[in-house]
Design a protein around this motif. Structure first.
Motif, PDB file in Angstrom:
ATOM      1  N   GLN A 171      10.726  -0.448  21.404  1.00 43.87           N
ATOM      2  CA  GLN A 171      10.067  -0.776  22.673  1.00 43.87           C
ATOM      3  C   GLN A 171       8.580  -0.458  22.604  1.00 43.87           C
ATOM      4  OE1 GLN A 171      13.130   1.806  24.650  1.00 43.87           O
ATOM      5  NE2 GLN A 171      12.831   0.335  26.335  1.00 43.87           N
ATOM      6  N   PHE A 172       8.231   0.573  21.852  1.00 41.90           N
ATOM      7  CA  PHE A 172       6.837   0.919  21.569  1.00 41.90           C
ATOM      8  C   PHE A 172       6.675   0.914  20.056  1.00 41.90           C
ATOM      9  CE2 PHE A 172       7.579   2.736  25.715  1.00 41.90           C
ATOM     10  CZ  PHE A 172       6.389   2.556  26.398  1.00 41.90           C
ATOM     11  N   LEU A 173       5.740   0.131  19.557  1.00 38.58           N
ATOM     12  CA  LEU A 173       5.526   0.002  18.123  1.00 38.58           C
ATOM     13  C   LEU A 173       4.088   0.393  17.797  1.00 38.58           C
ATOM     14  CD1 LEU A 173       6.664  -0.970  15.365  1.00 38.58           C
ATOM     15  CD2 LEU A 173       5.712  -3.225  15.918  1.00 38.58           C
ATOM     16  N   PHE A 174       3.928   1.470  17.040  1.00 38.70           N
ATOM     17  CA  PHE A 174       2.612   1.948  16.647  1.00 38.70           C
ATOM     18  C   PHE A 174       2.337   1.538  15.204  1.00 38.70           C
ATOM     19  CE2 PHE A 174       3.955   4.791  20.022  1.00 38.70           C
ATOM     20  CZ  PHE A 174       2.797   4.997  20.775  1.00 38.70           C
ATOM     21  N   VAL A 175       1.273   0.774  14.990  1.00 45.40           N
ATOM     22  CA  VAL A 175       0.904   0.315  13.655  1.00 45.40           C
ATOM     23  C   VAL A 175      -0.172   1.263  13.132  1.00 45.40           C
ATOM     24  CG1 VAL A 175       0.098  -1.615  12.256  1.00 45.40           C
ATOM     25  CG2 VAL A 175       1.439  -2.045  14.336  1.00 45.40           C
ATOM     26  N   LEU A 176       0.202   2.065  12.129  1.00 48.05           N
ATOM     27  CA  LEU A 176      -0.637   3.171  11.657  1.00 48.05           C
ATOM     28  C   LEU A 176      -0.897   3.103  10.153  1.00 48.05           C
ATOM     29  CD1 LEU A 176       1.458   5.899  13.523  1.00 48.05           C
ATOM     30  CD2 LEU A 176      -0.598   4.780  14.401  1.00 48.05           C
ATOM     31  N   ALA A 177      -0.523   2.025   9.517  1.00 53.65           N
ATOM     32  CA  ALA A 177      -0.579   1.934   8.059  1.00 53.65           C
ATOM     33  C   ALA A 177      -1.993   1.676   7.566  1.00 53.65           C
ATOM     34  CB  ALA A 177       0.343   0.821   7.577  1.00 53.65           C
ATOM     35  N   THR A 178      -2.273   2.173   6.364  1.00 52.23           N
ATOM     36  CA  THR A 178      -3.513   1.845   5.680  1.00 52.23           C
ATOM     37  C   THR A 178      -3.366   0.476   5.018  1.00 52.23           C
ATOM     38  OG1 THR A 178      -5.202   2.705   4.183  1.00 52.23           O
ATOM     39  CG2 THR A 178      -2.911   2.884   3.452  1.00 52.23           C
ATOM     40  N   VAL A 179      -4.461  -0.034   4.471  1.00 56.42           N
ATOM     41  CA  VAL A 179      -4.434  -1.362   3.855  1.00 56.42           C
ATOM     42  C   VAL A 179      -4.396  -1.238   2.338  1.00 56.42           C
ATOM     43  CG1 VAL A 179      -5.586  -3.587   3.637  1.00 56.42           C
ATOM     44  CG2 VAL A 179      -5.739  -2.332   5.781  1.00 56.42           C
ATOM     45  N   THR A 180      -3.393  -1.847   1.742  1.00 58.66           N
ATOM     46  CA  THR A 180      -3.306  -2.001   0.298  1.00 58.66           C
ATOM     47  C   THR A 180      -2.982  -3.466   0.015  1.00 58.66           C
ATOM     48  OG1 THR A 180      -0.923  -1.582   0.175  1.00 58.66           O
ATOM     49  CG2 THR A 180      -2.379   0.343   0.098  1.00 58.66           C
ATOM     50  N   SER A 218      -4.878   1.485  13.291  1.00 58.72           N
ATOM     51  CA  SER A 218      -5.180   1.878  11.908  1.00 58.72           C
ATOM     52  C   SER A 218      -6.161   0.910  11.276  1.00 58.72           C
ATOM     53  CB  SER A 218      -3.892   1.982  11.082  1.00 58.72           C
ATOM     54  OG  SER A 218      -3.159   0.762  11.132  1.00 58.72           O
ATOM     55  N   ARG A 219      -5.670  -0.184  10.696  1.00 59.40           N
ATOM     56  CA  ARG A 219      -6.522  -1.137   9.997  1.00 59.40           C
ATOM     57  C   ARG A 219      -6.175  -2.550  10.419  1.00 59.40           C
ATOM     58  NH1 ARG A 219     -10.641   1.999   8.740  1.00 59.40           N
ATOM     59  NH2 ARG A 219      -9.885   3.939   7.830  1.00 59.40           N
ATOM     60  N   ALA A 220      -7.202  -3.338  10.697  1.00 59.58           N
ATOM     61  CA  ALA A 220      -7.000  -4.691  11.199  1.00 59.58           C
ATOM     62  C   ALA A 220      -6.236  -5.570  10.222  1.00 59.58           C
ATOM     63  CB  ALA A 220      -8.361  -5.319  11.521  1.00 59.58           C
ATOM     64  N   ALA A 221      -6.479  -5.388   8.926  1.00 61.29           N
ATOM     65  CA  ALA A 221      -5.907  -6.293   7.932  1.00 61.29           C
ATOM     66  C   ALA A 221      -4.401  -6.177   7.797  1.00 61.29           C
ATOM     67  CB  ALA A 221      -6.563  -6.054   6.573  1.00 61.29           C
ATOM     68  N   VAL A 222      -3.790  -5.176   8.425  1.00 60.24           N
ATOM     69  CA  VAL A 222      -2.332  -5.028   8.353  1.00 60.24           C
ATOM     70  C   VAL A 222      -1.629  -6.119   9.170  1.00 60.24           C
ATOM     71  CG1 VAL A 222      -0.400  -3.474   8.918  1.00 60.24           C
ATOM     72  CG2 VAL A 222      -2.498  -2.551   7.940  1.00 60.24           C
ATOM     73  N   GLU A 269      -2.460   8.009  -8.244  1.00 61.84           N
ATOM     74  CA  GLU A 269      -1.639   6.799  -8.253  1.00 61.84           C
ATOM     75  C   GLU A 269      -1.965   5.854  -7.091  1.00 61.84           C
ATOM     76  OE1 GLU A 269       0.380  10.212 -10.166  1.00 61.84           O
ATOM     77  OE2 GLU A 269      -0.568   9.895  -8.206  1.00 61.84           O
ATOM     78  N   LEU A 270      -2.663   6.351  -6.072  1.00 59.07           N
ATOM     79  CA  LEU A 270      -2.863   5.554  -4.858  1.00 59.07           C
ATOM     80  C   LEU A 270      -4.307   5.155  -4.597  1.00 59.07           C
ATOM     81  CD1 LEU A 270      -0.532   7.491  -2.373  1.00 59.07           C
ATOM     82  CD2 LEU A 270       0.021   5.463  -3.732  1.00 59.07           C
ATOM     83  N   VAL A 271      -5.266   5.967  -5.026  1.00 60.46           N
ATOM     84  CA  VAL A 271      -6.635   5.785  -4.559  1.00 60.46           C
ATOM     85  C   VAL A 271      -7.209   4.423  -4.936  1.00 60.46           C
ATOM     86  CG1 VAL A 271      -7.702   6.883  -6.594  1.00 60.46           C
ATOM     87  CG2 VAL A 271      -8.882   6.929  -4.376  1.00 60.46           C
ATOM     88  N   GLY A 272      -6.784   3.872  -6.057  1.00 61.84           N
ATOM     89  CA  GLY A 272      -7.289   2.558  -6.445  1.00 61.84           C
ATOM     90  C   GLY A 272      -6.634   1.410  -5.726  1.00 61.84           C
ATOM     91  N   ARG A 273      -5.629   1.694  -4.903  1.00 60.88           N
ATOM     92  CA  ARG A 273      -4.887   0.628  -4.217  1.00 60.88           C
ATOM     93  C   ARG A 273      -5.397   0.351  -2.811  1.00 60.88           C
ATOM     94  NH1 ARG A 273       1.306   2.387  -5.409  1.00 60.88           N
ATOM     95  NH2 ARG A 273       1.764   0.475  -4.276  1.00 60.88           N
ATOM     96  N   TYR A 274      -6.237   1.247  -2.279  1.00 58.54           N
ATOM     97  CA  TYR A 274      -6.718   1.059  -0.914  1.00 58.54           C
ATOM     98  C   TYR A 274      -7.647  -0.153  -0.817  1.00 58.54           C
ATOM     99  CZ  TYR A 274      -4.979   5.796  -0.116  1.00 58.54           C
ATOM    100  OH  TYR A 274      -4.182   6.913  -0.029  1.00 58.54           O
ATOM    101  N   ARG A 275      -7.548  -0.857   0.311  1.00 59.04           N
ATOM    102  CA  ARG A 275      -8.385  -2.041   0.561  1.00 59.04           C
ATOM    103  C   ARG A 275      -9.128  -1.906   1.887  1.00 59.04           C
ATOM    104  NH1 ARG A 275      -7.065  -2.180  -3.874  1.00 59.04           N
ATOM    105  NH2 ARG A 275      -6.053  -3.851  -5.067  1.00 59.04           N
ATOM    106  N   ASN A 276      -9.391  -0.678   2.308  1.00 59.70           N
ATOM    107  CA  ASN A 276     -10.080  -0.466   3.578  1.00 59.70           C
ATOM    108  C   ASN A 276     -11.534  -0.889   3.475  1.00 59.70           C
ATOM    109  OD1 ASN A 276      -7.751   0.679   4.659  1.00 59.70           O
ATOM    110  ND2 ASN A 276      -8.284   2.711   3.897  1.00 59.70           N
TER     111      ASN A 276
END
Length: 356
Positions: free
Chosen positions: A225-234, A259-263, A345-352
């Motif tokens: 009923q409430f959906l919070f979009v909090l993900a980063t962009v990869t 969080s991020r528009a591109a999600v 393992e993650l830092v190169g995957r961000y697309r923010n």
């Protein structure tokens, strides 16, 4: 017999020796401003413990001259492999903007034992509180009815509450359970919701330890009923919520994007708000500033926010305190604990994208 005071040359020499004895910290915080993230007291303490070289606004040649002796860099200037190779004493790169950009060779940082840290946790509480505010607004039509009242169209008592719902005991979904998700979770606990979380970077056991229900993306969307979009962009999460996914969100739901528009596929999101399928509160946009003729400005089912959830004074000054705390730990040979550690393992995957 009292010793004679040192002559001026001796004083200057002693001061220079003291500077050399303290670890050198390069300060180049752009696009942040030094006075925004460091209170006078925090900056005083930083200068007392470290030899701070302020390169804000200085040319690249000044950075190149200092890097061989630098213990830490506050900011995120361009640091390709060849530049990092000349920074043999570097032990920390402290990003105070909030995003890990691809202008740094992170693999070389890890090879050389450089702690790569980000300021994301400083914004988490502010963003979480703003997200909760958007959810309550959408639940009760607060800003909508404010506009109606000012225009002389107000309705009283139950006449204006037909679509109101409670957050208490609601079915709530979080997409992402990093800094933002965990901060928001603490705020939601008093509402006693049924709380599902989709986060493919976390095992189910970690989510259960936080007393939330691990769920697939499909389950989270369909039950919320409430959906919070909090993900980063990869590369994997870009446009994670497209037309097909948004069509599984229950009719009458409230979607909050902080969080991020591109999600999210914005055309699909706005189409569903326009059709009345669900309401939404949005703080981040694909293009900022949002164009004056953007259709979002005229949608009644949308609460608009101009990317202002996290950037409040208390969050900015918290960044300065976090920097000081972690630098002090690293200087003592201890690991940092306050800023976000960039996982190899993650830092190169961000697309923010940078925040203006």
């Amino acid at each position: 017999m009292n010793a004679l005071p040192p002559i001026q040359g001796q004083q200057d020499s002693a001061a220079a020796t003291g500077e050399r004895a303290r670890p050198m910290v390069i300060l180049c915080p752009a696009p942040q401003k030094t006075e925004r993230i460091f209170t006078p007291e925090t900056l005083r303490r930083l200068r007392a413990d470290f030899h701070v070289v302020d390169l804000d606004g200085e040319p690249d040649s000044a950075l190149d001259a200092c890097l061989p002796d630098a213990f830490a860099v506050i900011g995120q200037p361009d640091l390709p492999r060849e530049r990092l190779r000349r920074a043999g004493k570097l032990r920390a790169l402290l990003n105070v903007e909030g995003n890990f950009f691809p202008n740094v060779d992170y693999e070389t940082c890890h090879e050389q034992g450089v702690h790569v840290l980000g300021a994301g946790p400083a914004y988490a509480q502010a963003v979480a509180e703003h997200a909760l505010g958007l959810a309550l607004d959408l639940a009760r039509g607060i800003s909508r009815e404010d506009r109606a009242f000012r225009a002389g169209r107000e309705t009283y008592v139950s006449a204006g509450t037909e679509d109101s719902i409670l957050l208490r005991h609601a079915s709530v979904g979080l997409i992402g359970f990093g800094n933002l998700g965990r901060a928001l979770h603490r705020l939601l606990v008093p509402f006693a919701p049924t709380l599902r979380v989709y986060d493919p970077w976390l095992p189910d056991s970690v989510l259960r330890e936080h007393d939330v229900l691990p769920a697939s993306l499909a389950e989270t969307l369909a039950a919320s009923q409430f959906l919070f979009v909090l993900a980063t962009v990869t590369g994997e999460s870009e446009r994670l919520l497209g037309p097909a996914e948004l069509d599984t969100v229950p009719p009458g739901a409230r979607l909050i994007l902080v969080s991020r528009a591109a999600v999210v596929d914005y055309d699909a999101l706005l189409d569903r708000v326009r059709s009345g399928r669900f309401l939404a509160g949005v703080d981040v946009w694909p293009e900022e500033p949002v164009p004056a003729d953007h259709p979002a400005r005229s949608l009644e089912g949308l609460v608009l926010s101009a990317h202002r959830a996290g950037g409040i004074p208390q969050a900015f000054t918290e960044i300065g305190r976090m920097v000081l705390d972690d630098l002090a730990l690293i200087a003592r040979g201890l690991p940092p604990v306050r800023m976000q550690v960039a996982a190899r393992e993650l830092v190169g995957r961000y697309r923010n994208r940078p925040v203006s």
